[in-house]
Design an enzyme around this catalytic site. Structure first.
Site, PDB file in Angstrom:
ATOM      1  CG  LEU A   1      -2.549  -1.323   0.948  1.00  0.00           C
ATOM      2  CD1 LEU A   1      -2.305  -1.583   2.373  1.00  0.00           C
ATOM      3  CD2 LEU A   1      -3.052  -0.844   0.729  1.00  0.00           C
TER       4      LEU A   1
ATOM      5  CD1 TRP B   1       3.868   7.206   0.941  1.00  0.00           C
ATOM      6  CD2 TRP B   1       2.636   9.083   0.823  1.00  0.00           C
ATOM      7  NE1 TRP B   1       4.104   8.801  -0.083  1.00  0.00           N
ATOM      8  CE2 TRP B   1       3.412   9.583   0.092  1.00  0.00           C
ATOM      9  CE3 TRP B   1       1.418   9.498   0.928  1.00  0.00           C
ATOM     10  CZ2 TRP B   1       3.896  10.120  -0.545  1.00  0.00           C
ATOM     11  CZ3 TRP B   1       2.231  11.103   0.570  1.00  0.00           C
ATOM     12  CH2 TRP B   1       3.005  11.223  -0.763  1.00  0.00           C
TER      13      TRP B   1
ATOM     14  CE  LYS C   1       6.372  -2.443   2.620  1.00  0.00           C
ATOM     15  NZ  LYS C   1       6.052  -1.230   3.544  1.00  0.00           N
TER      16      LYS C   1
ATOM     17  CB  SER D   1       5.978   5.185  -7.646  1.00  0.00           C
ATOM     18  OG  SER D   1       6.923   4.154  -7.141  1.00  0.00           O
TER      19      SER D   1
ATOM     20  CB  THR E   1       7.587   1.128  -6.276  1.00  0.00           C
ATOM     21  OG1 THR E   1       7.691   1.662  -5.541  1.00  0.00           O
ATOM     22  CG2 THR E   1       7.544  -0.279  -5.498  1.00  0.00           C
TER      23      THR E   1
ATOM     24  CE1 TYR F   1      11.662  -7.096  -6.657  1.00  0.00           C
ATOM     25  CE2 TYR F   1       9.709  -6.198  -5.380  1.00  0.00           C
ATOM     26  CZ  TYR F   1      10.755  -6.318  -4.988  1.00  0.00           C
ATOM     27  OH  TYR F   1      11.715  -4.978  -4.800  1.00  0.00           O
TER      28      TYR F   1
ATOM     29  CD  GLU G   1      -4.969  -0.052  -9.666  1.00  0.00           C
ATOM     30  OE1 GLU G   1      -5.317   1.176 -10.775  1.00  0.00           O
ATOM     31  OE2 GLU G   1      -6.326  -0.585 -10.359  1.00  0.00           O
ATOM     32  CB  CYS G   2       1.734   3.050 -11.506  1.00  0.00           C
ATOM     33  SG  CYS G   2       1.682   1.378 -10.842  1.00  0.00           S
TER      34      CYS G   2
ATOM     35  CB  CYS H   1      -3.229   8.897  -7.866  1.00  0.00           C
ATOM     36  SG  CYS H   1      -4.584   7.795  -7.460  1.00  0.00           S
TER      37      CYS H   1
ATOM     38  CE  LYS I   1       8.417  13.771  -7.635  1.00  0.00           C
ATOM     39  NZ  LYS I   1       7.418  12.906  -6.757  1.00  0.00           N
TER      40      LYS I   1
ATOM     41  CD  GLU J   1       2.641  10.539  -9.769  1.00  0.00           C
ATOM     42  OE1 GLU J   1       2.192   9.250  -9.494  1.00  0.00           O
ATOM     43  OE2 GLU J   1       0.918  10.526  -9.663  1.00  0.00           O
TER      44      GLU J   1
HETATM   45  P1  NAD Z   1       6.082   3.834  -3.664  1.00  0.00           P
HETATM   46  O1  NAD Z   1       6.256   3.481  -5.021  1.00  0.00           O
HETATM   47  O2  NAD Z   1       7.147   4.432  -2.805  1.00  0.00           O
HETATM   48  O3  NAD Z   1       5.710   2.414  -2.791  1.00  0.00           O
HETATM   49  C1  NAD Z   1       4.047   2.475  -2.979  1.00  0.00           C
HETATM   50  C2  NAD Z   1       4.428   1.130  -1.175  1.00  0.00           C
HETATM   51  O4  NAD Z   1       5.709   0.130  -1.688  1.00  0.00           O
HETATM   52  C3  NAD Z   1       5.272   0.920   0.441  1.00  0.00           C
HETATM   53  O5  NAD Z   1       4.190   0.374   0.661  1.00  0.00           O
HETATM   54  C4  NAD Z   1       7.392   1.269   0.109  1.00  0.00           C
HETATM   55  O6  NAD Z   1       6.855   0.358   0.910  1.00  0.00           O
HETATM   56  C5  NAD Z   1       7.340  -0.114  -1.354  1.00  0.00           C
HETATM   57  N1  NAD Z   1       8.246  -0.357  -1.784  1.00  0.00           N
HETATM   58  C6  NAD Z   1       9.078   0.721  -1.105  1.00  0.00           C
HETATM   59  N2  NAD Z   1      10.104  -0.460  -2.004  1.00  0.00           N
HETATM   60  C7  NAD Z   1      10.037  -0.804  -2.264  1.00  0.00           C
HETATM   61  C8  NAD Z   1      10.412  -2.411  -3.577  1.00  0.00           C
HETATM   62  N3  NAD Z   1      11.814  -1.776  -3.127  1.00  0.00           N
HETATM   63  N4  NAD Z   1      10.216  -3.406  -3.386  1.00  0.00           N
HETATM   64  C9  NAD Z   1       8.514  -3.898  -2.629  1.00  0.00           C
HETATM   65  N5  NAD Z   1       7.571  -2.509  -2.176  1.00  0.00           N
HETATM   66  C10 NAD Z   1       8.684  -1.698  -1.840  1.00  0.00           C
HETATM   67  O7  NAD Z   1       4.683   4.698  -3.603  1.00  0.00           O
HETATM   68  P2  NAD Z   1       4.006   5.559  -2.007  1.00  0.00           P
HETATM   69  O8  NAD Z   1       5.004   6.852  -2.284  1.00  0.00           O
HETATM   70  O9  NAD Z   1       3.441   4.971  -1.206  1.00  0.00           O
HETATM   71  O10 NAD Z   1       2.496   5.978  -3.087  1.00  0.00           O
HETATM   72  C11 NAD Z   1       2.754   7.622  -3.905  1.00  0.00           C
HETATM   73  C12 NAD Z   1       2.439   7.061  -5.864  1.00  0.00           C
HETATM   74  O11 NAD Z   1       1.112   6.342  -5.533  1.00  0.00           O
HETATM   75  C13 NAD Z   1       1.929   7.889  -6.680  1.00  0.00           C
HETATM   76  O12 NAD Z   1       3.031   7.722  -7.684  1.00  0.00           O
HETATM   77  C14 NAD Z   1       0.434   7.539  -6.503  1.00  0.00           C
HETATM   78  O13 NAD Z   1       0.159   8.061  -8.321  1.00  0.00           O
HETATM   79  C15 NAD Z   1       0.826   5.922  -6.474  1.00  0.00           C
HETATM   80  N6  NAD Z   1      -1.111   6.151  -5.841  1.00  0.00           N
HETATM   81  C16 NAD Z   1      -1.717   5.200  -7.026  1.00  0.00           C
HETATM   82  C17 NAD Z   1      -3.253   4.731  -6.983  1.00  0.00           C
HETATM   83  C18 NAD Z   1      -3.619   4.483  -7.739  1.00  0.00           C
HETATM   84  O14 NAD Z   1      -5.755   3.977  -7.834  1.00  0.00           O
HETATM   85  N7  NAD Z   1      -3.354   4.065  -9.298  1.00  0.00           N
HETATM   86  C19 NAD Z   1      -3.272   5.293  -5.498  1.00  0.00           C
HETATM   87  C20 NAD Z   1      -2.441   5.595  -4.644  1.00  0.00           C
HETATM   88  C21 NAD Z   1      -1.352   6.914  -5.200  1.00  0.00           C
END
Ligand code: NAD
Length: 536
Positions: free
Chosen positions: A202, A204, A228, A282, A285, A292, A304-305, A339, A389, A438
């Site tokens: 998930l 934040w 997670k 993101s 990620t 994986y 969902e990114c 997002c 950022k 973004e």
């Molecule tokens: P992030 O990718 O940094 O982190 C998301 C999750 O991935 C966290 O739980 C993090 O701990 C985990 N993660 C980070 N690195 C990892 C790795 N190497 N291996 C496995 N897991 C890992 O994203 P964020 O900063 O928490 O969230 C913001 C992003 O989420 C933005 O890009 C936003 O657009 C996107 N988002 C998309 C939607 C949607 O529905 N499309 C909704 C909400 C947020």
């Protein structure tokens, strides 16, 4: 760089936030409250008072038990509005993931997948009712760890969480399997079976809502899961799991393993006994989860990114005042950490000045403030790195020659938190960084066009494709634009994401493999099975 641009770049130089959070702080020694402190407490909002005494679970939840990390380590969760340590949360790793996956597998073979859909529905409804009973508490924690305004967490995040669990619960016993036309001597059935153990990773920005968007269909279709949460926001997810247990969801059906991406997310993504991973976060990620999966057991991956979403205002759009209201909501809600925020305002040249004037007026209503204050509309950016950022993107606008007509600064620095004021850049071109990346902050780029086709071309000039909004008074233009814009959701004459019955997800770099919300989300957590019976 021209002298003017250099001056602008210098003016917007990123101010470092107070790094109160950098070191683990010693708990302050408790003193008896003074009369001034008592008076201050009496004037606090109900949420601020509750925040002082609230229960915050910090252990992992594995197999229905609250347990520390196998390593015994913890990490600090920071309140982004103050920079202070809110709680020390279990810093889990691969051993904890193994324990959680084993618990989820055993619960999957145990009662959960064998309950009738009607029985699952009833337990999920109890879960939703318990969340509702704890709504204020959950909203307050969500505000404390996410820096989100309390009015939003109460009226949107928690409310949507309850509604989502209820809706999917209600759907659980209303989806039929199929018989196919195979002739008299054969019974040919196509049935759906739960996929098994689902890893849920998930972000934040909407911790509770994103958990609910996954949990609703995962639970309704009879799966078990390991969640997670993002390391910045673990606590409401942990509280949700406690409430699930209280509601009667069997132990091991929902496990929560807090920790960092490489330590918890990666082992979950690579785990040979996880059948699917549902990820929101993101794009960068998200890509990793495909690797994986490819390098482990080919588990299903649902991503969902991010997004860089357009808000298109055609020359014949009606009611510019209402459009300005939508545009402000689309960029400032959740401080732009959304997002589906519409960060590109693509407006017909003939309407630009009037619309921008109205938007500047509406922007004043978006007050940045203490997230616990019910009047605050924009809270804190999630963490110092993210604040940097956002400010760096603002700086790029100055450097590349866009005109900053509102804001552009970090504010409320004395609070120790990470706040940015509403910011608008005019005369942005589609090539500028402001229009391409973004930003995930309250930063709007205004781009003008002359021909409708040009508007569509600019709207589609992005590798993302999550959502879009189009404003026009002509039905034909609306329909053509909606069909031509490459995005998972296109709203016409409004801003939004549909509702729980409509699928949400993206094209291109915005997503892969499935959708959140709607009955389509039920499909992706099931496997299709053909059963062919020869009646002899
Ligand atoms: P992030 O990718 O940094 O982190 C998301 C999750 O991935 C966290 O739980 C993090 O701990 C985990 N993660 C980070 N690195 C990892 C790795 N190497 N291996 C496995 N897991 C890992 O994203 P964020 O900063 O928490 O969230 C913001 C992003 O989420 C933005 O890009 C936003 O657009 C996107 N988002 C998309 C939607 C949607 O529905 N499309 C909704 C909400 C947020």
């Amino acid at each position: 760089m021209s002298a003017a641009k250099k001056k602008a770049a210098k003016k917007s130089a990123v101010k470092k936030p107070a790094k109160k959070a950098a070191a683990k702080k010693k708990a302050p020694t408790k003193k008896a409250p003074t009369r001034v402190a008592k008076k201050k407490a009496a004037s606090l909002s109900p949420a601020a008072k509750l925040a002082k005494s609230i229960h915050m679970p910090t252990n992992a939840m594995i197999g229905g038990r609250s347990v520390p990390a196998a390593s015994g380590k913890t990490f600090a969760t920071i309140n982004p509005a103050t920079g202070e340590v809110l709680a020390e949360v279990a810093d889990c790793g691969s051993m904890d993931v193994d324990r959680a996956v084993a618990a989820a597998r055993s619960a999957f073979h145990g009662p959960w997948s064998r309950l009738t859909p009607g029985e699952r529905k009833r337990v999920m409804q109890r879960f939703a009712t318990l969340i509702e009973a704890h709504a204020t508490e959950l909203a307050t924690i969500e505000t404390l760890e996410g820096g989100k305004p309390i009015t939003d967490t109460a009226n949107i995040d928690v409310a949507d969480t309850i509604a989502t669990i209820r809706w999917h619960a209600e759907a659980a016993d209303k989806i039929n399997d199929q018989l196919t036309p195979a002739g008299m001597g054969i019974v040919s059935m196509v049935v759906r079976e739960p996929i098994g153990v689902v890893g849920v990773v998930l972000p934040w920005n909407f911790p509770l809502m994103m958990a609910a968007w996954k949990l609703g269909p995962i639970l309704a279709t009879g799966n078990t899961c390991v969640l997670k949460p993002a390391e910045q926001t673990s606590i409401t997810t942990l509280r949700l799991a406690e409430l699930a247990t209280e509601a009667g969801i069997p132990d091991g059906v929902i496990n929560v393993v807090p920790g960092f991406g490489p330590a918890v997310g990666e082992p979950l993504g690579r785990h040979p006994d996880v059948d699917a991973v549902a990820f929101t976060g993101s794009t960068e990620t998200g890509r990793r989860f495909l690797n994986y999966s490819a390098e482990s057991n080919l588990k299903r991956v649902l991503l969902e990114c991010g997004g860089k979403n357009p808000f298109v205002v055609m020359h014949d759009a009606d009611d510019l005042d209402a459009i300005a209201e939508h545009a402000a909501n689309a960029i400032y809600w959740n401080g732009g950490q959304n997002c589906s925020s519409n960060s590109r305002l693509i407006v017909h040249r003939s309407l630009k000045d009037e619309l921008l004037g109205l938007l500047l007026e509406k922007s004043r209503e978006w007050t940045v403030g203490d997230p616990l204050d019910p009047n605050t509309r924009i809270g804190a950016m999630i963490e110092p790195e993210h604040l940097d950022k956002v400010l760096d993107n603002i700086n790029s606008g100055h450097v590349e020659g866009a005109d900053c007509v509102l804001g552009g600064n970090q504010v409320r620095m004395a609070s120790g938190g990470y706040f940015v004021e509403p910011t608008i850049f005019d005369n942005v071109t589609p090539q500028m960084r402001l229009a391409r990346e973004e930003i995930f902050g309250p930063v709007l780029s205004v781009i003008t066009f002359d021909q409708p086709e040009e508007a569509i071309q600019i709207a589609n000039d992005t590798a993302y494709g999550l959502s879009a909004s189009v404003f026009t008074s002509d039905l034909r233009t609306a329909h053509l634009a909606a069909r031509s814009i490459r995005a998972g959701t296109v709203t016409v004459n409004t801003y939004g994401e549909g509702d729980v019955a409509t699928p949400f997800g993206g094209f291109g770099l915005s997503g892969f493999g499935g959708r959140d919300k709607s009955l389509h989300a039920h499909d992706q957590y099931t496997e299709l099975k053909t059963i062919w019976i020869d009646l002899g």
